[in-house]
Enzyme design. Structure first.
Site, PDB file in Angstrom:
ATOM      1  N   ASP A  46      20.105 -21.595   9.332  1.00 48.77           N
ATOM      2  CA  ASP A  46      21.397 -21.675   8.233  1.00 48.77           C
ATOM      3  C   ASP A  46      20.974 -20.453   7.361  1.00 48.77           C
ATOM      4  O   ASP A  46      20.136 -20.414   6.301  1.00 48.77           O
ATOM      5  CB  ASP A  46      21.293 -22.912   7.427  1.00 48.77           C
ATOM      6  CG  ASP A  46      22.155 -23.068   6.196  1.00 48.77           C
ATOM      7  OD1 ASP A  46      23.094 -21.958   6.055  1.00 48.77           O
ATOM      8  OD2 ASP A  46      22.045 -23.809   5.455  1.00 48.77           O
ATOM      9  N   GLU A 130      -3.584   0.598   4.750  1.00 52.55           N
ATOM     10  CA  GLU A 130      -4.818   0.138   4.125  1.00 52.55           C
ATOM     11  C   GLU A 130      -4.266  -0.919   2.922  1.00 52.55           C
ATOM     12  O   GLU A 130      -3.514  -0.519   2.046  1.00 52.55           O
ATOM     13  CB  GLU A 130      -5.549   1.267   3.061  1.00 52.55           C
ATOM     14  CG  GLU A 130      -5.922   2.268   4.086  1.00 52.55           C
ATOM     15  CD  GLU A 130      -6.584   3.707   3.249  1.00 52.55           C
ATOM     16  OE1 GLU A 130      -6.535   3.486   1.928  1.00 52.55           O
ATOM     17  OE2 GLU A 130      -7.030   4.570   3.901  1.00 52.55           O
ATOM     18  N   GLU A 132      -4.425  -3.564   0.004  1.00 53.05           N
ATOM     19  CA  GLU A 132      -5.362  -3.893  -1.196  1.00 53.05           C
ATOM     20  C   GLU A 132      -4.636  -5.329  -1.688  1.00 53.05           C
ATOM     21  O   GLU A 132      -3.222  -5.315  -1.653  1.00 53.05           O
ATOM     22  CB  GLU A 132      -5.391  -2.923  -2.085  1.00 53.05           C
ATOM     23  CG  GLU A 132      -6.165  -1.608  -1.663  1.00 53.05           C
ATOM     24  CD  GLU A 132      -5.987  -0.529  -2.642  1.00 53.05           C
ATOM     25  OE1 GLU A 132      -6.615   0.785  -2.306  1.00 53.05           O
ATOM     26  OE2 GLU A 132      -5.656  -0.702  -3.653  1.00 53.05           O
ATOM     27  N   GLU A 215     -12.656  -3.333  -3.883  1.00 58.54           N
ATOM     28  CA  GLU A 215     -11.968  -1.916  -4.318  1.00 58.54           C
ATOM     29  C   GLU A 215     -12.218  -1.994  -5.615  1.00 58.54           C
ATOM     30  O   GLU A 215     -13.141  -2.627  -6.275  1.00 58.54           O
ATOM     31  CB  GLU A 215     -10.483  -2.186  -4.189  1.00 58.54           C
ATOM     32  CG  GLU A 215      -9.919  -1.313  -2.962  1.00 58.54           C
ATOM     33  CD  GLU A 215     -10.067   0.078  -3.445  1.00 58.54           C
ATOM     34  OE1 GLU A 215     -10.375   0.497  -4.623  1.00 58.54           O
ATOM     35  OE2 GLU A 215      -9.968   1.039  -2.491  1.00 58.54           O
ATOM     36  N   GLU A 223      -9.838  -4.866  -0.257  1.00 65.91           N
ATOM     37  CA  GLU A 223      -9.055  -3.778   0.739  1.00 65.91           C
ATOM     38  C   GLU A 223      -9.587  -4.246   2.193  1.00 65.91           C
ATOM     39  O   GLU A 223     -10.834  -4.212   2.343  1.00 65.91           O
ATOM     40  CB  GLU A 223      -9.393  -2.436   0.258  1.00 65.91           C
ATOM     41  CG  GLU A 223      -8.459  -1.495   1.323  1.00 65.91           C
ATOM     42  CD  GLU A 223      -8.796  -0.142   0.870  1.00 65.91           C
ATOM     43  OE1 GLU A 223      -9.037   0.854   1.759  1.00 65.91           O
ATOM     44  OE2 GLU A 223      -8.523   0.177  -0.353  1.00 65.91           O
ATOM     45  N   HIS A 272      -1.611   2.300   1.012  1.00 63.15           N
ATOM     46  CA  HIS A 272      -1.513   3.330   1.723  1.00 63.15           C
ATOM     47  C   HIS A 272      -1.338   3.330   2.952  1.00 63.15           C
ATOM     48  O   HIS A 272      -1.903   2.455   3.734  1.00 63.15           O
ATOM     49  CB  HIS A 272      -2.960   4.130   1.223  1.00 63.15           C
ATOM     50  CG  HIS A 272      -3.273   4.294   0.042  1.00 63.15           C
ATOM     51  ND1 HIS A 272      -4.636   4.138  -0.446  1.00 63.15           N
ATOM     52  CD2 HIS A 272      -2.544   4.443  -0.948  1.00 63.15           C
ATOM     53  CE1 HIS A 272      -4.884   4.589  -1.940  1.00 63.15           C
ATOM     54  NE2 HIS A 272      -3.572   4.325  -2.324  1.00 63.15           N
ATOM     55  N   ARG A 344      -6.357  13.204  -3.237  1.00 61.85           N
ATOM     56  CA  ARG A 344      -5.970  11.783  -3.674  1.00 61.85           C
ATOM     57  C   ARG A 344      -5.195  11.653  -5.008  1.00 61.85           C
ATOM     58  O   ARG A 344      -4.723  10.795  -5.354  1.00 61.85           O
ATOM     59  CB  ARG A 344      -7.257  10.989  -3.783  1.00 61.85           C
ATOM     60  CG  ARG A 344      -7.762  10.421  -2.217  1.00 61.85           C
ATOM     61  CD  ARG A 344      -9.084   9.624  -2.538  1.00 61.85           C
ATOM     62  NE  ARG A 344      -9.259   9.026  -1.272  1.00 61.85           N
ATOM     63  CZ  ARG A 344     -10.065   9.511  -0.321  1.00 61.85           C
ATOM     64  NH1 ARG A 344     -10.545  10.773  -0.492  1.00 61.85           N
ATOM     65  NH2 ARG A 344     -10.349   8.759   0.880  1.00 61.85           N
ATOM     66  N   GLU A 364      -1.207  10.577   5.222  1.00 59.68           N
ATOM     67  CA  GLU A 364      -1.493   9.214   4.571  1.00 59.68           C
ATOM     68  C   GLU A 364      -0.317   9.386   3.041  1.00 59.68           C
ATOM     69  O   GLU A 364      -0.456  10.148   2.381  1.00 59.68           O
ATOM     70  CB  GLU A 364      -2.803   9.382   3.762  1.00 59.68           C
ATOM     71  CG  GLU A 364      -3.054   7.803   2.922  1.00 59.68           C
ATOM     72  CD  GLU A 364      -4.224   8.016   2.229  1.00 59.68           C
ATOM     73  OE1 GLU A 364      -4.679   6.786   1.818  1.00 59.68           O
ATOM     74  OE2 GLU A 364      -4.842   9.040   1.813  1.00 59.68           O
ATOM     75  N   ARG A 366       0.453   8.152   0.011  1.00 63.34           N
ATOM     76  CA  ARG A 366      -0.137   6.893  -1.030  1.00 63.34           C
ATOM     77  C   ARG A 366       0.761   6.202  -2.032  1.00 63.34           C
ATOM     78  O   ARG A 366       0.272   5.610  -3.031  1.00 63.34           O
ATOM     79  CB  ARG A 366      -1.333   7.925  -1.789  1.00 63.34           C
ATOM     80  CG  ARG A 366      -2.348   8.597  -0.790  1.00 63.34           C
ATOM     81  CD  ARG A 366      -3.348   9.513  -1.678  1.00 63.34           C
ATOM     82  NE  ARG A 366      -3.932   8.681  -2.594  1.00 63.34           N
ATOM     83  CZ  ARG A 366      -4.724   8.117  -2.484  1.00 63.34           C
ATOM     84  NH1 ARG A 366      -5.465   7.718  -1.211  1.00 63.34           N
ATOM     85  NH2 ARG A 366      -5.502   7.442  -3.611  1.00 63.34           N
TER      86      ARG A 366
END
Length: 475
Positions: A46, A130, A132, A215, A223, A272, A344, A364, A366
Site C-alpha cells: 500500500d 567509509e 561513520e 573515529e 567507522e 566519504h 583532506r 574520494e 568527502r
C-alpha cells in the site's frame, strides 16, 4: 526456492527503501512464497502509507524480489530463534514488465543511472564508502519539540556514553573532544562491537570489510570501510550495514545513530565515497603519463562535473537540517568546492598513497554524510560526473594548500566556491540546477523529494531551540 528449503528458512523478509533511504520490510512465512512470486512479484504494498510514494486513490504496488540478494539474516534479527532470510525488492506498478518500474524506486534510479555509462565508453563503476556513525549508551530527548509551549518544563536532549568526558566514573575510558582517532582499549569501548558487526556482515551478507576503527569524536564515534563493489551491489550493502549496526546496538542496550552532528563542538559523521570508472579490466581514471596526479583526462572531466554540480548535489548528499551543522569550518568537513591530491581540506581528494597503481586509482568525494539515501547519492554523483565528461568540464589544477587556512581573497584567486550552509540553500541550488538529473530521476521524483524536504526545513526553522531561548529570552 531450493535454497530456502535447504537452508530451512522459516520466514522471508522483503526489504526496500523509501525515497529518503529508510529501510522498510514485510515478512512472509516461507511456505507462503512461490516461484511465481519471483516472476510476478508480491501484491503486498500500500504505497499511500509511505511518505513520497502514492496517493490513497492509486496506492496498489508490486514488490518484486531480486533473487541475487538472498541472504540468511544473523540470529539477532529474531528473538524467537527462527531462521530468517532477506530479499531486496524492486518496486513496480501494474505489472513487473521493465516499463512498469516505479519512477520513485531508489534502487531503480541507481540502475537507470548505471545504464548511462555506455554512452561514455565505460562498462562499470566501483564504489567504496567509509561509513561513520555514533554508538551511545543512551540518547534522552525530553519531552518533545513542543514542550516549551506545553508546560512540560522545557525541552532538550542528553547523551550518555562511557567514553564521554562528562560521564562519571570513566577515568579509564574518557575520550576528550576531538581526541578519539585510533585509541586502543580500554578507551575504545566499542572495538569488540565493531568486530562483531564486521563478522556478521561477511558471514551472513558476504560484505567484505577493509577496516574498522574508532573515529575522531568522543562518545563512541565509529567507522567501517567497505571493500569496493559495483554500483547497485554497493548500495544494497550500505543499507545492510546501517541496519545491522542498529540491530546489534539495540540488542546490546545501546543506540546507534547515523545523524551527522549529535555533539556540539566535536567532529561529525561523514560518508566519504570513493569512486572509479572502468572499461572492462582497465581503470579509466588512471594515466601514468600524468606526472601530477596520474589522473586521466576522462577522470579530470568526471571530477569537474561533480564540482560543477556540487551545490545541487548537497540536497541529496547532505539531506537533513543537521547535515549543515557538520559542513562548517574547523571540524575536518569539506566546505570548499575544489579538488586536491591527498588533500583532506578539499571536497574531492585523489588518494596518493602509492604511485603507478592502476587498480587503486580513484577519487574520494568527502561531502556526503550517512543520512543520504545511498542509491540516490551514487546515481546523482555518477550523473554529475558523466555530465562533466560530456561537457569536458575542466576542474582546474589540484589544490595543494590547506584550503581551511586560505583567505577569501586567495579562494577567489583559485576560483574556489563554497557549499550551501543550510538545507534550504541546497534545495534552492537543486531547483536551479537539476537538468543533469532529470532524465534518470524524473522531474516528478525531484519535485516530490524537494517538496518533502522543504517541509522538513520549514518545521526546523519554526521550532525554537534551547540555545535560542538561552540566548534571546532576555532580549
Amino acid at each position: 526456492m531450493e535454497r530456502i528449503r535447504k537452508e530451512e528458512v522459516t520466514f522471508l523478509d522483503f526489504w526496500f527503501v523509501d525515497i529518503f533511504g529508510e529501510l522498510r520490510r514485510m515478512g512472509m512465512p516461507s511456505y507462503a512464497v512461490s516461484e511465481e512470486n519471483f516472476h510476478d512479484g508480491l501484491e503486498k504494498l500500500d504505497a499511500s502509507s509511505i511518505a513520497g510514494f502514492k496517493s490513497v486513490n492509486n496506492s496498489d504496488m508490486i514488490l518484486k524480489p531480486d533473487p541475487t540478494t538472498f541472504r540468511i539474516l544473523p540470529p539477532e534479527y529474531d528473538n524467537g530463534r527462527r531462521r530468517n532470510a532477506r530479499l531486496i525488492c524492486d518496486l513496480y506498478e501494474g505489472s513487473t514488465s521493465e516499463g512498469s518500474r516505479y519512477n520513485r524506486d531508489s534502487r531503480g534510479i541507481t540502475k537507470k543511472a548505471s545504464e548511462k555509462l555506455s554512452a561514455a565508453g565505460l562498462t562499470h563503476t566501483n564504489w567504496g564508502p567509509e561509513i561513520e556513525f555514533f554508538v551511545f549508551d543512551a540518547i534522552n530527548v525530553y519531552p518533545s519539540p513542543y514542550a516549551a509551549t506545553h508546560s512540560y518544563g522545557g525541552s532538550g536532549y542528553s547523551i550518555e556514553s562511557k567514553e564521554s568526558p562528562w560521564a562519571k566514573g570513566n577515568i579509564s575510558t574518557a575520550i576528550d573532544i576531538k581526541e578519539g582517532y585510533y585509541p586502543s582499549q580500554p578507551k575504545d569501548t566499542l572495538e569488540t562491537f565493531r568486530k562483531d558487526i564486521c563478522d556478521d556482515l561477511y558471514e551472513y551478507f558476504g560484505i567484505r570489510i577493509e577496516a574498522e576503527h574508532h573515529e575522531v569524536a568522543t562518545s563512541g564515534q565509529c567507522e567501517i570501510n567497505l571493500a569496493y563493489d559495483e554500483m547497485t551491489a554497493m548500495a544494497d550493502n550500505v543499507i545492510a550495514v546501517k541496519n545491522v549496526v542498529k540491530v546489534k546496538a539495540k540488542r546490546r542496550g545501546k543506540v546507534a545513530t547515523f545523524m551527522p552532528k549529535p555533539i556540539y563542538g566535536d567532529n561529525a559523521s561523514a560518508m566519504h565515497v570513493h569512486q572509479s570508472l572502468w572499461k572492462g579490466d582497465e581503470n579509466a581514471m588512471f594515466d601514468s603519463a600524468d606526472s601530477v596526479a596520474e589522473m586521466s583526462q576522462i577522470g579530470r572531466y568526471y571530477i569537474g562535473g561533480i564540482l560543477d554540480h556540487s551545490q545541487a548535489l548537497c540536497a541529496i548528499s547532505n539531506p537533513t537540517t543537521n547535515s549543515y551543522k557538520r559542513l562548517v569550518p574547523g571540524f575536518e568537513a569539506p566546505i570548499n568546492v575544489c579538488w586536491g591530491m591527498g588533500n583532506r581540506s578539499a571536497a574531492i581528494r585523489v588518494p596518493m598513497y602509492c604511485r603507478n597503481q592502476q587498480r587503486s586509482k580513484r577519487m574520494e568525494y568527502r561531502v556526503p554524510d550517512p543520512t543520504a539515501n545511498i542509491y540516490l547519492l551514487e546515481a546523482a554523483l555518477l550523473l554529475a560526473g558523466l555530465d562533466g565528461i560530456r561537457k569536458k568540464t575542466d576542474p582546474g589544477s589540484p589544490v595543494v594548500e590547506n584550503v581551511y587556512r586560505m583567505t577569501n581573497e586567495k579562494k577567489r584567486e583559485y576560483n574556489i566556491g563554497s557549499l550551501p550552509s543550510t538545507l534550504k540553500g541546497a534545495l534552492d541550488a537543486l531547483a536551479s540546477d537539476s537538468g543533469f538529473l532529470e532524465d534518470v530521476f524524473t522531474k516528478d521524483f525531484l519535485d516530490k523529494y524537494s517538496e518533502l524536504k522543504r517541509k522538513e526545513y520549514s518545521a526546523f526553522a519554526q521550532t525554537p531551540t534551547a540555545w535560542e531561548v538561552s540566548m534571546y529570552a532576555d532580549a
